[in-house]
Write a protein that holds these residues in place. Structure first.
Motif, PDB file in Angstrom:
ATOM      1  N   MET A  94       0.786  -1.192  -0.047  1.00 13.67           N
ATOM      2  CA  MET A  94       0.036   0.064   0.061  1.00 13.67           C
ATOM      3  C   MET A  94       0.904   1.301   0.074  1.00 13.67           C
ATOM      4  SD  MET A  94      -1.503   0.141   3.929  1.00 13.67           S
ATOM      5  CE  MET A  94      -1.952   1.910   3.977  1.00 13.67           C
ATOM      6  N   ARG A  95       2.307   1.288   0.285  1.00 17.72           N
ATOM      7  CA  ARG A  95       3.071   2.312   0.486  1.00 17.72           C
ATOM      8  C   ARG A  95       3.540   2.633  -1.084  1.00 17.72           C
ATOM      9  NH1 ARG A  95       7.571   0.558   4.100  1.00 17.72           N
ATOM     10  NH2 ARG A  95       7.446  -1.215   2.577  1.00 17.72           N
ATOM     11  N   PHE A  99       0.198   2.561  -6.312  1.00 16.70           N
ATOM     12  CA  PHE A  99      -0.550   1.655  -5.652  1.00 16.70           C
ATOM     13  C   PHE A  99      -1.883   1.515  -6.440  1.00 16.70           C
ATOM     14  CE2 PHE A  99      -4.148   0.486  -2.860  1.00 16.70           C
ATOM     15  CZ  PHE A  99      -3.597  -0.828  -2.705  1.00 16.70           C
ATOM     16  N   LEU A 100      -2.480   2.730  -6.583  1.00 14.48           N
ATOM     17  CA  LEU A 100      -3.903   2.936  -7.228  1.00 14.48           C
ATOM     18  C   LEU A 100      -3.660   2.288  -8.943  1.00 14.48           C
ATOM     19  CD1 LEU A 100      -5.520   6.136  -6.437  1.00 14.48           C
ATOM     20  CD2 LEU A 100      -6.215   3.646  -6.131  1.00 14.48           C
ATOM     21  N   ALA A 126      -8.912  -1.219   6.885  1.00 18.87           N
ATOM     22  CA  ALA A 126      -9.768  -0.483   7.167  1.00 18.87           C
ATOM     23  C   ALA A 126      -9.688   0.916   6.460  1.00 18.87           C
ATOM     24  CB  ALA A 126     -10.305  -0.578   8.495  1.00 18.87           C
ATOM     25  N   ARG A 127      -8.430   1.352   6.839  1.00 23.05           N
ATOM     26  CA  ARG A 127      -8.073   2.727   6.195  1.00 23.05           C
ATOM     27  C   ARG A 127      -8.053   2.611   4.723  1.00 23.05           C
ATOM     28  NH1 ARG A 127      -6.343   5.787  10.721  1.00 23.05           N
ATOM     29  NH2 ARG A 127      -5.876   4.730  12.510  1.00 23.05           N
ATOM     30  N   MET A 128      -7.686   1.986   4.176  1.00 23.11           N
ATOM     31  CA  MET A 128      -7.568   1.572   2.672  1.00 23.11           C
ATOM     32  C   MET A 128      -8.864   1.497   2.011  1.00 23.11           C
ATOM     33  SD  MET A 128      -4.659   2.600   1.535  1.00 23.11           S
ATOM     34  CE  MET A 128      -4.778   1.904  -0.191  1.00 23.11           C
ATOM     35  N   THR A 129      -9.938   1.150   2.845  1.00 22.26           N
ATOM     36  CA  THR A 129     -11.277   0.828   1.972  1.00 22.26           C
ATOM     37  C   THR A 129     -11.708   2.368   1.799  1.00 22.26           C
ATOM     38  OG1 THR A 129     -12.328   0.817   4.364  1.00 22.26           O
ATOM     39  CG2 THR A 129     -11.880  -1.416   3.162  1.00 22.26           C
ATOM     40  N   ARG A 130     -11.574   3.027   2.922  1.00 27.67           N
ATOM     41  CA  ARG A 130     -12.240   4.518   2.642  1.00 27.67           C
ATOM     42  C   ARG A 130     -11.482   5.334   1.618  1.00 27.67           C
ATOM     43  NH1 ARG A 130     -12.987   6.828   8.503  1.00 27.67           N
ATOM     44  NH2 ARG A 130     -13.064   8.655   7.574  1.00 27.67           N
ATOM     45  N   ALA A 131     -10.075   5.243   1.644  1.00 29.02           N
ATOM     46  CA  ALA A 131      -9.278   5.654   0.505  1.00 29.02           C
ATOM     47  C   ALA A 131      -9.541   5.287  -1.026  1.00 29.02           C
ATOM     48  CB  ALA A 131      -7.845   5.537   0.890  1.00 29.02           C
ATOM     49  N   LEU A 132      -9.741   3.860  -1.098  1.00 30.69           N
ATOM     50  CA  LEU A 132     -10.162   3.527  -2.480  1.00 30.69           C
ATOM     51  C   LEU A 132     -11.646   3.803  -2.867  1.00 30.69           C
ATOM     52  CD1 LEU A 132      -8.432   0.020  -2.224  1.00 30.69           C
ATOM     53  CD2 LEU A 132      -7.683   2.141  -3.462  1.00 30.69           C
ATOM     54  N   ALA A 134     -13.052   6.706  -2.097  1.00 30.65           N
ATOM     55  CA  ALA A 134     -12.816   8.233  -2.328  1.00 30.65           C
ATOM     56  C   ALA A 134     -12.196   8.282  -3.861  1.00 30.65           C
ATOM     57  CB  ALA A 134     -11.941   8.466  -1.301  1.00 30.65           C
ATOM     58  N   ALA A 135     -11.498   7.105  -4.250  1.00 30.13           N
ATOM     59  CA  ALA A 135     -10.765   7.152  -5.502  1.00 30.13           C
ATOM     60  C   ALA A 135     -11.450   6.862  -6.604  1.00 30.13           C
ATOM     61  CB  ALA A 135      -9.473   6.405  -5.266  1.00 30.13           C
ATOM     62  N   GLY A 136     -12.698   6.061  -6.127  1.00 27.50           N
ATOM     63  CA  GLY A 136     -13.788   5.932  -7.171  1.00 27.50           C
ATOM     64  C   GLY A 136     -14.065   4.263  -7.218  1.00 27.50           C
ATOM     65  N   HIS A 137     -13.447   3.513  -6.486  1.00 26.69           N
ATOM     66  CA  HIS A 137     -13.706   2.062  -6.426  1.00 26.69           C
ATOM     67  C   HIS A 137     -15.132   1.965  -5.671  1.00 26.69           C
ATOM     68  CE1 HIS A 137     -10.263   0.221  -8.295  1.00 26.69           C
ATOM     69  NE2 HIS A 137      -9.555   1.327  -7.717  1.00 26.69           N
TER      70      HIS A 137
END
Length: 168
Positions: A94-95, A99-100, A126-132, A134-137
């Motif tokens: 994830m770093r 990544f996207l 959990a943090r990445m679910t929100r970030a992804l 927000a990125a459109g997934h």
């Protein structure tokens, strides 16, 4: 004359200013810093709240094997070396700056493809679910127990689910 100048009370020095010694001040500041550091550590170790779907490791394994989800292990290469990868998972740290792009390549650019994220203990996923999201997934799924287990359950390894050696 030196005998007549004996002091009656304790010596007043900068170390005893306001009734606190330098040692007491430093110990107090050190204790406060330790408490603050532990508080930050605790806060960072707590998964964020989200309203995305969650899967147990066993269900994530079954869904990945059936082709229902793309399982992404977002941990670091050091962690992959230590425990191996969940069988059926794609390893994308994830770093990574890209990544996207790597995730989009794994799902052939389909932002509606179901993607399940697993990490060590469910905090990063959990943090990445929100970030992804927000990125459109649109269909990001969390595996909150992670590889090592968490408050939500024992995890992939304790569930005796298969792992593969990381070949990186």
């Amino acid at each position: 004359m030196a005998q007549n100048q004996q002091m009656q009370g304790p010596v007043s020095t900068p170390e005893r200013a306001a009734g606190v010694t330098r040692r007491q001040l430093l110990l107090g500041l050190g204790g406060a810093g330790l408490a603050m550091g532990l508080g930050v550590y605790w806060w960072r170790s707590q998964p964020v709240a989200h309203d995305h779907q969650r899967l147990t490791p066993a269900r994530a394994f079954a869904a990945a094997q059936a082709g229902e989800i793309t399982l992404i292990d977002i941990r670091t290469p050091r962690e992959w070396r230590q425990t191996g990868l969940p069988v059926g998972a794609i390893a994308i740290d994830m770093r990574r700056k890209d990544f996207l792009q790597a995730l989009n390549a794994a799902v052939a650019g389909d932002l509606a493809a179901p993607v399940a994220l697993i990490c060590a203990r469910g905090v990063r996923s959990a943090r990445m679910t929100r970030a992804l999201a927000a990125a459109g997934h649109s269909l990001i799924i969390d595996v909150p127990e992670g590889m090592l287990g968490a408050a939500s359950g024992p995890g992939w390894l304790a569930g005796n689910l298969p792992v593969a050696r990381w070949q990186g």
